[in-house]
Design a protein around this motif. Structure first.
Motif, PDB file in Angstrom:
ATOM      1  N   ILE A  28     -32.784  15.222  77.384  1.00 23.90           N
ATOM      2  CA  ILE A  28     -32.408  16.067  78.470  1.00 23.90           C
ATOM      3  C   ILE A  28     -31.035  16.779  78.214  1.00 23.90           C
ATOM      4  O   ILE A  28     -30.109  16.013  77.789  1.00 23.90           O
ATOM      5  CB  ILE A  28     -32.346  15.504  79.987  1.00 23.90           C
ATOM      6  CG1 ILE A  28     -33.635  14.647  80.113  1.00 23.90           C
ATOM      7  CG2 ILE A  28     -31.918  16.298  80.917  1.00 23.90           C
ATOM      8  CD1 ILE A  28     -34.868  15.548  80.643  1.00 23.90           C
ATOM      9  N   ASP A  29     -30.921  18.092  78.379  1.00 19.07           N
ATOM     10  CA  ASP A  29     -29.529  18.844  78.297  1.00 19.07           C
ATOM     11  C   ASP A  29     -28.630  18.063  79.144  1.00 19.07           C
ATOM     12  O   ASP A  29     -28.841  17.749  80.488  1.00 19.07           O
ATOM     13  CB  ASP A  29     -29.825  20.218  78.853  1.00 19.07           C
ATOM     14  CG  ASP A  29     -28.194  20.812  78.492  1.00 19.07           C
ATOM     15  OD1 ASP A  29     -27.733  20.994  79.433  1.00 19.07           O
ATOM     16  OD2 ASP A  29     -28.315  21.451  77.514  1.00 19.07           O
ATOM     17  N   TRP A  32     -27.871  18.653  82.834  1.00 19.40           N
ATOM     18  CA  TRP A  32     -28.895  18.436  83.985  1.00 19.40           C
ATOM     19  C   TRP A  32     -29.067  16.831  84.254  1.00 19.40           C
ATOM     20  O   TRP A  32     -29.922  16.451  85.245  1.00 19.40           O
ATOM     21  CB  TRP A  32     -30.259  18.874  83.227  1.00 19.40           C
ATOM     22  CG  TRP A  32     -30.379  20.254  83.527  1.00 19.40           C
ATOM     23  CD1 TRP A  32     -30.024  21.076  82.556  1.00 19.40           C
ATOM     24  CD2 TRP A  32     -31.190  21.133  84.509  1.00 19.40           C
ATOM     25  NE1 TRP A  32     -30.384  22.465  82.919  1.00 19.40           N
ATOM     26  CE2 TRP A  32     -30.852  22.613  84.143  1.00 19.40           C
ATOM     27  CE3 TRP A  32     -31.475  20.829  85.966  1.00 19.40           C
ATOM     28  CZ2 TRP A  32     -31.368  23.536  85.096  1.00 19.40           C
ATOM     29  CZ3 TRP A  32     -32.013  21.530  86.677  1.00 19.40           C
ATOM     30  CH2 TRP A  32     -31.889  23.176  86.403  1.00 19.40           C
ATOM     31  N   SER A  60     -40.641  11.831  79.429  1.00 18.21           N
ATOM     32  CA  SER A  60     -40.913  13.101  80.271  1.00 18.21           C
ATOM     33  C   SER A  60     -42.008  12.693  81.138  1.00 18.21           C
ATOM     34  O   SER A  60     -42.084  13.120  82.521  1.00 18.21           O
ATOM     35  CB  SER A  60     -41.482  14.332  79.835  1.00 18.21           C
ATOM     36  OG  SER A  60     -42.414  13.887  78.867  1.00 18.21           O
ATOM     37  N   HIS A  69     -35.600  21.847  89.858  1.00 19.71           N
ATOM     38  CA  HIS A  69     -35.554  21.461  88.476  1.00 19.71           C
ATOM     39  C   HIS A  69     -35.565  22.980  87.562  1.00 19.71           C
ATOM     40  O   HIS A  69     -35.711  22.672  86.417  1.00 19.71           O
ATOM     41  CB  HIS A  69     -36.038  20.355  88.074  1.00 19.71           C
ATOM     42  CG  HIS A  69     -35.792  19.141  88.671  1.00 19.71           C
ATOM     43  ND1 HIS A  69     -36.602  18.442  89.670  1.00 19.71           N
ATOM     44  CD2 HIS A  69     -34.471  18.400  88.573  1.00 19.71           C
ATOM     45  CE1 HIS A  69     -35.946  17.482  89.963  1.00 19.71           C
ATOM     46  NE2 HIS A  69     -34.725  17.232  89.381  1.00 19.71           N
ATOM     47  N   ASP A  70     -36.009  23.906  88.351  1.00 13.84           N
ATOM     48  CA  ASP A  70     -36.306  25.292  87.733  1.00 13.84           C
ATOM     49  C   ASP A  70     -35.035  25.409  86.821  1.00 13.84           C
ATOM     50  O   ASP A  70     -34.149  25.546  87.175  1.00 13.84           O
ATOM     51  CB  ASP A  70     -36.460  26.446  88.656  1.00 13.84           C
ATOM     52  CG  ASP A  70     -36.967  27.410  87.898  1.00 13.84           C
ATOM     53  OD1 ASP A  70     -37.802  27.348  86.907  1.00 13.84           O
ATOM     54  OD2 ASP A  70     -36.544  28.640  88.637  1.00 13.84           O
ATOM     55  N   GLY A  71     -35.465  25.656  85.412  1.00 15.03           N
ATOM     56  CA  GLY A  71     -34.605  26.252  84.511  1.00 15.03           C
ATOM     57  C   GLY A  71     -34.069  24.874  83.667  1.00 15.03           C
ATOM     58  O   GLY A  71     -33.299  25.222  82.722  1.00 15.03           O
ATOM     59  N   LEU A  72     -34.746  23.661  83.981  1.00 13.82           N
ATOM     60  CA  LEU A  72     -34.361  22.500  83.180  1.00 13.82           C
ATOM     61  C   LEU A  72     -34.424  22.629  81.620  1.00 13.82           C
ATOM     62  O   LEU A  72     -35.253  23.382  81.216  1.00 13.82           O
ATOM     63  CB  LEU A  72     -35.170  21.247  83.639  1.00 13.82           C
ATOM     64  CG  LEU A  72     -35.110  20.064  83.056  1.00 13.82           C
ATOM     65  CD1 LEU A  72     -33.715  19.152  83.505  1.00 13.82           C
ATOM     66  CD2 LEU A  72     -36.146  19.071  83.123  1.00 13.82           C
ATOM     67  N   GLN A  73     -33.393  22.231  80.796  1.00 14.60           N
ATOM     68  CA  GLN A  73     -33.246  22.354  79.484  1.00 14.60           C
ATOM     69  C   GLN A  73     -33.510  21.134  78.801  1.00 14.60           C
ATOM     70  O   GLN A  73     -32.899  20.050  79.443  1.00 14.60           O
ATOM     71  CB  GLN A  73     -32.036  23.117  79.174  1.00 14.60           C
ATOM     72  CG  GLN A  73     -32.035  24.614  79.660  1.00 14.60           C
ATOM     73  CD  GLN A  73     -30.858  25.230  79.175  1.00 14.60           C
ATOM     74  OE1 GLN A  73     -29.997  24.656  78.352  1.00 14.60           O
ATOM     75  NE2 GLN A  73     -30.501  26.456  79.457  1.00 14.60           N
ATOM     76  N   LEU A  74     -34.365  21.077  77.765  1.00 14.20           N
ATOM     77  CA  LEU A  74     -34.377  19.689  77.224  1.00 14.20           C
ATOM     78  C   LEU A  74     -35.042  20.001  75.799  1.00 14.20           C
ATOM     79  O   LEU A  74     -35.273  21.116  75.357  1.00 14.20           O
ATOM     80  CB  LEU A  74     -35.770  18.922  77.662  1.00 14.20           C
ATOM     81  CG  LEU A  74     -36.859  19.309  77.969  1.00 14.20           C
ATOM     82  CD1 LEU A  74     -37.909  19.111  76.827  1.00 14.20           C
ATOM     83  CD2 LEU A  74     -37.612  18.692  79.198  1.00 14.20           C
ATOM     84  N   GLU A  75     -35.131  18.864  74.830  1.00  9.92           N
ATOM     85  CA  GLU A  75     -35.361  19.075  73.451  1.00  9.92           C
ATOM     86  C   GLU A  75     -36.419  18.033  73.233  1.00  9.92           C
ATOM     87  O   GLU A  75     -36.293  16.781  73.666  1.00  9.92           O
ATOM     88  CB  GLU A  75     -34.124  18.835  72.498  1.00  9.92           C
ATOM     89  CG  GLU A  75     -34.466  18.872  71.132  1.00  9.92           C
ATOM     90  CD  GLU A  75     -33.173  18.737  70.306  1.00  9.92           C
ATOM     91  OE1 GLU A  75     -33.439  18.252  69.079  1.00  9.92           O
ATOM     92  OE2 GLU A  75     -31.999  18.503  70.664  1.00  9.92           O
TER      93      GLU A  75
END
Length: 80
Positions: A28-29, A32, A60, A69-75
């Motif tokens: 998770i970025d 966030w 996840s 959580h709209d726009g949540l950034q993750l890898e």
């Protein structure tokens, strides 16, 4: 997890969200992390066993997301 699993580049999610396989491991970025609940004991135990575990590691399947959580950034984590 379902949204990631349905993508061609997504997570395997082998256990179907039962917190038993870690094939849905993501990073998770940092921005966030505070907006998500902390890992519970089962998730913590499983994440601790991962080769690529990091402070921002999450499974996840354990994240219940809403409109906030709209726009949540993750890898996606590397496959173990």
């Amino acid at each position: 997890m379902e949204a990631l699993r349905d993508q061609p580049w997504g997570v395997a999610a082998v256990c179907g969200g039962m917190c038993s396989c870690a094939t849905c491991h993501v990073f998770i970025d940092e921005a966030w992390l505070a907006q998500l609940p902390p890992r519970d004991v089962d998730e913590e135990d499983l994440v601790d066993m991962l080769e690529f575990e990091a402070p921002n590691s999450r499974l996840s399947c354990q994240l219940r997301l809403g409109e906030q959580h709209d726009g949540l950034q993750l890898e996606l984590a590397p496959e173990e």
